[in-house]
Design an enzyme around this catalytic site. Sequence first.
Site, mmCIF file in Angstrom:
data_model
loop_
_atom_site.group_PDB
_atom_site.id
_atom_site.type_symbol
_atom_site.label_atom_id
_atom_site.label_comp_id
_atom_site.label_asym_id
_atom_site.label_seq_id
_atom_site.Cartn_x
_atom_site.Cartn_y
_atom_site.Cartn_z
ATOM 1 N N CYS A 86 0.866 -1.173 0.000
ATOM 2 C CA CYS A 86 0.000 0.000 0.000
ATOM 3 C C CYS A 86 0.906 1.226 0.000
ATOM 4 O O CYS A 86 2.127 1.095 -0.093
ATOM 5 C CB CYS A 86 -0.956 0.006 1.196
ATOM 6 S SG CYS A 86 -0.157 0.116 2.806
ATOM 7 N N HIS A 101 -4.603 6.259 8.078
ATOM 8 C CA HIS A 101 -3.227 6.409 8.553
ATOM 9 C C HIS A 101 -2.492 7.329 7.596
ATOM 10 O O HIS A 101 -3.008 7.712 6.563
ATOM 11 C CB HIS A 101 -2.525 5.051 8.639
ATOM 12 C CG HIS A 101 -2.555 4.274 7.360
ATOM 13 N ND1 HIS A 101 -3.635 3.503 6.985
ATOM 14 C CD2 HIS A 101 -1.657 4.164 6.356
ATOM 15 C CE1 HIS A 101 -3.390 2.943 5.814
ATOM 16 N NE2 HIS A 101 -2.205 3.331 5.403
#
Length: 640
Positions: free
Chosen positions: A391, A561
């Site tokens: 990611c 995040h």
Amino acid sequence: MNQSAMKVSVQKFGNFLSSMVLPNIGAFIAWGLITALFIPTGFFPNEELGKMVGPMVTYMLPLLIGYTGGRLIYDQRGGVVGTIATMGVIIGAPDTPMFLGAMIMGPLGAFVIKKFDGLIEGKIRTGFEMLVNNFSAGILGGVLAILAFLGVGPAVKAFTEVLVSGVDWLLEAGLLPLTSILIEPAKILFLNNAINHGVLSPIGLEQVQQAGKSILFLLEANPGPGLGVLLAFMLFGKGMAKQSAPGAAIIHFFGGIHEIYFPYVLMKPMLLLSVIAGGMSGVFTLVLMGGGLVAPASPGSILAIAAVTPPEGMAYVANFAAVLVATTVSFLISAVILKSSKQTDEDINEATKKMEQMKGKKSSVAGNLTGTTATAAGVLPSNVEKIVFACDAGMGSSAMGASLLRKKVKEAGLDVKVTNTAISTIPADSEIVITQEELTPRAQSKVPNAYHISVDNFLSSPEYDRLIDSLKNGVSGEQAELVEKSEAPVANQTEPAADDQLLLEENIFIGQDFRSKEEAIRFAGEALVNAGYVEESYVDEMMKREEITTTYMGNNVAIPHGTEEAKKSVIKSGFTVVQVPNGVDFNGESAKLIFGIAGKDGTHLDILSGIAVICAEQDNVDQLAEAKSAKEILEIINSN
């Protein structure tokens, strides 16, 4: 060892050798250009700038190889220890470029620190981890550097001298062209880059130090043999092979991607005679006219060859003549073979599949040319050992996805390593890469030869089960051993998953309501700031991360995040849990549980793995979304 297993072992070893050199080819080219331009016999002799040549080949290039080799074995930590060990072998033989020494000490240093970390895992008292990590790397790296200085450096120097003497003998005896009998078939069958960068380049660079150029850089990189085959298909081929040959010739000759012509040869194995004869004639021309390069030509393009050809003497004439002669010889023999063939239509797609099976990986270039690009619906690589979830930052969604798949892999009894990372640091030797749909193009550009799988739900994607089934079916004749220990194991479900320093009751917020996901993300980010986990700038990076691709994971769960850049804003690892009973919209999906994440040095992965396992079951998510207190949520997490 049977023939198939031996071939796989040779493939892996060859790929590993080339994987240490290929990422650093830019540095080799930079050194080659500086050498060609500024040495006393260069295009623009310059004594001051020429001073860079020696230190670059003595220190920079071996250290890069050592670091890369260590990183392949054990990521950043392995790269650091591998570099320290490589420095020992460099100083141990200062008069010899230690490329072979770096290929030994880089991986060896990483292997030693990896084994040490495995021995002490779980045995270090809390609060002493950083101290032990730093000193163990320093002590072991120092010891290895000393051993390399005293023993490995001199031994590699002696071995290199033997190899160089062997090449000199072949040259004096006029036998160097015979190497094409081995090089041309081997590169087509399964050892493409390994021959050039793993074997020939280190010896060639040693020759450059002595003679200013080396013929070895052109033994494998000469595009002539392959070009001759493709030209013959353009004129005398049939069907799809003839139609695709012009495009393949351009990619091969100017782009330097040699594997594009491999399927054409495999389609008619008699064409091996063409490339062998072409290679031999090219080498003979180089020997006769005194050709050679000052650095590896990678990729093997005519443009790259021109860039690293030394200016003195007849080098340009010799090198271009070698390409022309190899092309001509290969074309003439290929033309005879194709003209005498009775086959009416060559199956280029089938030949491409055959090549990929022998190489043990997909070919994105050959696949694009024939319409068989690597997708999740294609053919999985054989003998898969590593699956990477990626990611943007490598600390949130990819970690959860990796945890779930790691559990499935273990339950299936497969010996496959599952890790997670940021897209920017996907290992070059990754075999299977799993990303969110929006991030797949970035991952493909980073590792184009890997097999890529796109998912839209990291928590419950059906692609996981499909992949497991495919991997199990690919285990031929042997029962795969159960993975005994993973690099980042899934949290034990019989023990509390939450660490009291990572997830505190006061950082769990019940019954929240938000008008937008941006409002929810900022709330979770501010909670991380107030808890002392991150700096204020981290909140803005969380918003930027959401713009790249959604952090919604599926099953009514989101894990906002920061970006990879935001890691420097993390003070320590921590979590916050925000319950939104009525849900908040995340790009058309309703998130009822929001886990704000701050990760530093991987210390958050255990609890994240535990949360992933819990949230993979919708019933567990519903229970958490309906909890009436922070204490109840903490108990649910700890009890799973």
